[in-house]
Design a protein around this motif. Structure first.
Motif, mmCIF file in Angstrom:
data_model
loop_
_atom_site.group_PDB
_atom_site.id
_atom_site.type_symbol
_atom_site.label_atom_id
_atom_site.label_comp_id
_atom_site.label_asym_id
_atom_site.label_seq_id
_atom_site.Cartn_x
_atom_site.Cartn_y
_atom_site.Cartn_z
ATOM 1 N N ALA A 165 7.181 -10.995 -12.120
ATOM 2 C CA ALA A 165 6.110 -11.094 -11.127
ATOM 3 C C ALA A 165 5.221 -9.860 -11.155
ATOM 4 C CB ALA A 165 6.710 -11.272 -9.732
ATOM 5 N N LEU A 166 5.827 -8.697 -11.270
ATOM 6 C CA LEU A 166 5.060 -7.453 -11.316
ATOM 7 C C LEU A 166 4.277 -7.340 -12.622
ATOM 8 C CD1 LEU A 166 7.792 -5.166 -9.768
ATOM 9 C CD2 LEU A 166 5.575 -5.696 -8.730
ATOM 10 N N GLU A 168 3.038 -9.807 -14.413
ATOM 11 C CA GLU A 168 1.885 -10.698 -14.331
ATOM 12 C C GLU A 168 0.823 -10.128 -13.377
ATOM 13 O OE1 GLU A 168 3.148 -14.649 -13.349
ATOM 14 O OE2 GLU A 168 4.489 -14.816 -15.084
ATOM 15 N N TYR A 169 1.275 -9.550 -12.296
ATOM 16 C CA TYR A 169 0.337 -9.005 -11.302
ATOM 17 C C TYR A 169 -0.504 -7.886 -11.908
ATOM 18 C CZ TYR A 169 -1.332 -6.754 -7.032
ATOM 19 O OH TYR A 169 -2.122 -6.193 -6.047
ATOM 20 N N TYR A 170 0.151 -6.935 -12.556
ATOM 21 C CA TYR A 170 -0.581 -5.781 -13.090
ATOM 22 C C TYR A 170 -1.333 -6.108 -14.375
ATOM 23 C CZ TYR A 170 1.331 -2.688 -9.569
ATOM 24 O OH TYR A 170 1.612 -2.089 -8.366
ATOM 25 N N GLU A 174 -2.746 -14.892 -13.246
ATOM 26 C CA GLU A 174 -2.346 -15.748 -12.136
ATOM 27 C C GLU A 174 -0.831 -15.961 -12.189
ATOM 28 O OE1 GLU A 174 -3.966 -17.249 -9.532
ATOM 29 O OE2 GLU A 174 -5.597 -15.878 -10.088
ATOM 30 N N PRO A 175 -0.159 -15.974 -11.049
ATOM 31 C CA PRO A 175 1.294 -16.181 -11.076
ATOM 32 C C PRO A 175 1.652 -17.498 -11.748
ATOM 33 C CG PRO A 175 0.564 -15.487 -8.891
ATOM 34 C CD PRO A 175 -0.678 -15.785 -9.685
ATOM 35 N N LYS A 180 5.620 -18.105 -8.803
ATOM 36 C CA LYS A 180 5.265 -18.853 -7.592
ATOM 37 C C LYS A 180 6.512 -19.326 -6.858
ATOM 38 C CE LYS A 180 0.728 -20.635 -9.064
ATOM 39 N NZ LYS A 180 -0.010 -21.860 -9.447
ATOM 40 N N ASP A 190 2.503 -11.823 -2.320
ATOM 41 C CA ASP A 190 2.172 -11.447 -3.696
ATOM 42 C C ASP A 190 3.333 -10.661 -4.277
ATOM 43 O OD1 ASP A 190 1.995 -8.836 -2.652
ATOM 44 O OD2 ASP A 190 -0.184 -8.970 -2.412
ATOM 45 N N ALA A 191 3.148 -10.207 -5.526
ATOM 46 C CA ALA A 191 4.224 -9.510 -6.218
ATOM 47 C C ALA A 191 4.570 -8.184 -5.558
ATOM 48 C CB ALA A 191 3.840 -9.288 -7.676
ATOM 49 N N LEU A 192 3.591 -7.520 -4.967
ATOM 50 C CA LEU A 192 3.864 -6.235 -4.326
ATOM 51 C C LEU A 192 4.737 -6.417 -3.085
ATOM 52 C CD1 LEU A 192 0.426 -4.413 -4.666
ATOM 53 C CD2 LEU A 192 2.418 -4.355 -6.190
#
Length: 303
Positions: A165-166, A168-170, A174-175, A180, A190-192
Motif C-alpha cells: 500500500a505504501l 503504491e501510494y508513494y 491508484e490503489p 483497496k 489511505d495508505a498513510l
C-alpha cells in the motif's frame, strides 16, 4: 468424573484444550465417554504476560474439572527454559498432582500426525519448522517471533500488504485490489492512515487475521497478492528444507497452521518448492494439533 489427561495448544491467537480419557482401550475418547474441548483466549506469555496466561489457564481448569492425571502443553514461543518453567509452574498450580510437560507446539503437530520421526512446518500467526530424525536427532528453523522473523506467517503476509500500500501510494499509483481490500478491512482512508493503524496496534494476531483476505485475492489472480503469496511460500519452503536438510530428505513433512491448512494454493506452492519431483511425502495435518498434546500427555503416565 473419571481420571483423564489434558492436552493444551497455546497458539499465537487462541488456546485450545482437550480433556480426554486415559485411553487404555485404544479409543480416541478414552474412558470419559467423550472428550471435552474448550477454546479460550490466547495465553502466550510474550503476548499476554504472566497474569494473562494465568487467567486463561484458571478458566480452563475450572471448565475441565478435577481428576487430571497428566497435562501436556504445546506452546508457540516456549523456546527457553525460563518460559517453560513459568508455564510449568502455572500448570502445577492449576492441576495439582498432575504430571506436567511443556513443549514447543511443533512437537504436538508431529504427535497429532501419528509420527515419531518427521518434519513439520507451521504457518499461523507466525511460522516455524522443526523435526526429529529416526535416530532421535532434532533440528529447527525459524519461529523467532514477529520482530525477528516469522516469515510466511499471517502477520508477515499482512505486513507485506501494508508495504505494498505504501509503495503504491508513494509511486503515485491508484490503489490496486489488494490495497483497496486491506484499507476497507481496516477502515483506512489511505495508505498513510493504514500505516498509522499498523503502528498504533502492533499485536501480531490482530493483523494476522487479515491474511486469508490476501491469500484469497492471490487465488483470484491479483498480481500484488500473488507476489506476496509467492514470497510466503518461498519462506516456508526454506524453513522446511533447512530442517529436512539437517535430518534427512526422506523424512515425511507435515504442514500445519491455519494458513497451510485452510489455504490450499499456498500449501501447494510450499509443497512444490520443497519437493518438486515427488511431493507424496508431504501432507497437511488433518487433525487439530491439540490432539497431539493429548497423545503426549497419555505417554507421560503410560511410560
Amino acid at each position: 468424573m473419571s481420571p483423564a489427561v489434558l492436552g493444551l495448544h497455546i497458539g499465537g491467537s487462541k488456546t485450545r484444550a482437550v480433556r480426554a480419557g486415559l485411553d487404555t482401550s485404544g479409543n480416541h475418547d478414552g474412558e470419559d465417554g467423550g472428550a471435552v474441548e474448550i477454546t479460550e483466549a490466547r495465553a502466550n506469555l510474550s503476548s499476554v504476560g504472566h497474569q494473562g496466561a494465568d487467567a486463561v489457564l484458571r478458566r480452563i481448569a475450572a471448565a475441565v474439572g478435577p481428576g487430571i492425571s497428566a497435562v501436556c502443553m504445546g506452546a508457540a514461543g516456549a523456546d527457553t527454559p525460563a518460559s517453560r518453567a513459568v508455564l510449568t509452574a502455572l500448570l502445577t498450580e492449576h492441576f495439582p498432582g498432575a504430571v506436567i510437560d511443556v513443549v514447543h507446539d511443533t512437537r504436538i503437530v508431529l504427535a497429532a500426525a501419528d509420527l515419531d520421526a518427521g518434519a513439520v512446518v507451521v504457518a499461523g500467526t507466525g511460522s516455524v519448522a522443526w523435526g526429529r530424525s529416526r535416530d532421535g536427532r532434532e533440528a529447527r528453523a525459524g519461529g523467532y517471533g514477529y520482530l525477528l522473523g516469522d516469515e510466511g506467517g499471517g502477520y508477515s503476509v499482512v505486513r507485506d500488504s501494508v508495504r505494498e500500500a505504501l509503495r503504491e501510494y508513494y509511486a503515485g499509483l491508484e490503489p490496486g485490489p489488494l490495497v483497496k481490500a486491506i484499507m476497507a478491512a481496516t477502515a483506512s482512508a489511505d495508505a498513510l492512515q493504514l500505516m498509522d493503524f499498523f503502528y498504533a496496534r502492533p499485536e501480531p494476531d490482530h493483523w494476522a487475521g487479515l491474511a486469508p483476505l490476501v491469500l484469497d485475492l492471490a487465488a483470484d489472480g491479483d498480481p500484488a497478492a500473488v507476489r506476496i503469496q509467492a514470497e510466503a511460500a518461498h519462506s516456508l519452503a526454506t524453513l522446511a528444507r533447512q530442517v529436512l536438510g539437517e535430518l534427512g530428505l526422506d523424512l515425511p513433512l507435515v504442514m500445519a497452521g491455519a494458513l497451510l491448512v485452510n489455504q490450499p494454493q499456498l500449501a501447494g506452492a510450499v509443497a512444490r518448492k520443497v519437493a518438486l519431483d515427488d511431493p507424496s511425502g508431504i501432507r497437511i495435518l488433518d487433525e487439530a494439533p491439540v490432539h497431539g498434546a493429548v497423545k503426549l500427555a497419555r505417554r507421560l503416565i503410560q511410560s
